[in-house]
Design an enzyme around this catalytic site. Structure first.
Site, PDB file in Angstrom:
ATOM      1  N   SER A 102       0.846  -1.197   0.000  1.00 29.18           N
ATOM      2  CA  SER A 102       0.000   0.000   0.000  1.00 29.18           C
ATOM      3  C   SER A 102       0.874   1.236   0.000  1.00 29.18           C
ATOM      4  CB  SER A 102      -0.901   0.021   1.240  1.00 29.18           C
ATOM      5  OG  SER A 102      -1.565   1.270   1.374  1.00 29.18           O
ATOM      6  N   TYR A 125      -1.692   1.020  10.762  1.00 32.08           N
ATOM      7  CA  TYR A 125      -1.827   0.296   9.507  1.00 32.08           C
ATOM      8  C   TYR A 125      -0.633   0.604   8.596  1.00 32.08           C
ATOM      9  CZ  TYR A 125      -3.572  -0.721   4.783  1.00 32.08           C
ATOM     10  OH  TYR A 125      -3.712  -1.170   3.502  1.00 32.08           O
TER      11      TYR A 125
END
Length: 251
Positions: A144, A157
């Site tokens: 990501s 995250y």
């Protein structure tokens, strides 16, 4: 084995209910992939996903896989590879977590890290070793852009994805020359059920767009894929901003 265009004939998906993974599986099945393993926790959602892919003409099987149980990974995934060569493994499991909640509950934060990073390290090493033994294969890791620089809004995250990204890059270097190709995919905000209700970041994308980028990356044997491609430049700028300025950005 992959065909002349780099499309795998067999696919193992770790995270078998992931919308991005399923979009990728659909695209590859339409291009010649014939055998698909969906690995995930046993659930009606996993069975539904498998049945949907079968309607496209693929031989689809499911396997009970838990990212949070690394002690089982060698046995569970070993049985899949024992059934025949796997041309591509897509590592697509992960959780977003809830930043505000997880900051106040360290155990919850650890669960995010264990799922996104520790579980991926274990599964990634098992699959890479199996592919090295068979002498070929692509390991595609869904990272990501959040891992490029941790933001205040989702640093738990983001830090887990940063670890995953660094691991995958190192694994790719370790596999160089063995016949195993490791490709890191860095999407931006992806519109899925999981992200519904969250504020979108610039250059948001879709599971289908990620699937298209994965296919193109396989054909090119890319090592890193950004989705959309413009994120490469945007994140390069953000990564080098002074920290004091970065903190002020509304991201």
């Amino acid at each position: 084995m992959k065909d002349a265009f780099g499309i795998p004939q067999s696919l193992l998906v770790l995270g078998g209910t992931s919308e991005i993974a399923l979009a990728t599986a659909r695209r590859l099945i339409a291009r010649r992939t014939r055998t698909v393993w969906l690995a995930g926790r046993a659930s009606p959602a996993l069975d539904t996903a498998a049945e949907a892919l079968r309607t496209q003409g693929a031989d689809v099987r499911t396997v009970d896989f838990d990212a949070l149980d690394p002690g089982s990974h060698a046995e569970v995934l070993g049985k899949v590879f024992a059934e025949g060569d796997i041309d591509m493994t897509l590592l697509a499991f992960g959780v977003l977590g809830d930043q505000a909640h997880d900051e106040a509950d360290p155990a919850a934060a650890v669960r995010v890290a264990q799922t996104n990073y520790t579980g991926a390290v274990s599964a990634g090493l098992v699959c890479a070793a199996a592919m090295q033994t068979q002498g070929h294969g692509s390991l595609v890791v869904l990272s990501s852009v959040a891992g490029e620089r941790a933001r205040r809004a989702n640093f738990i995250y983001g830090s887990s994805k940063a670890g995953l990204d660094a691991f995958a890059q190192g694994l790719g270097d370790a596999m160089h020359g063995t016949g195993v190709h490791v490709m890191v995919v860095r999407p931006g905000f992806v519109r899925t059920r999981r992200t519904a209700g969250l504020e979108e970041t610039p250059l948001a994308t879709t599971p289908e767009a990620v699937a298209t980028a994965v296919e193109l990356g396989l054909r090119r044997r890319s090592e890193t894929v950004w989705v959309p491609g413009a994120l490469r430049v945007a994140m390069s700028v953000l990564r080098h901003l002074p920290r004091a300025l970065f903190r002020r950005l509304p991201i």
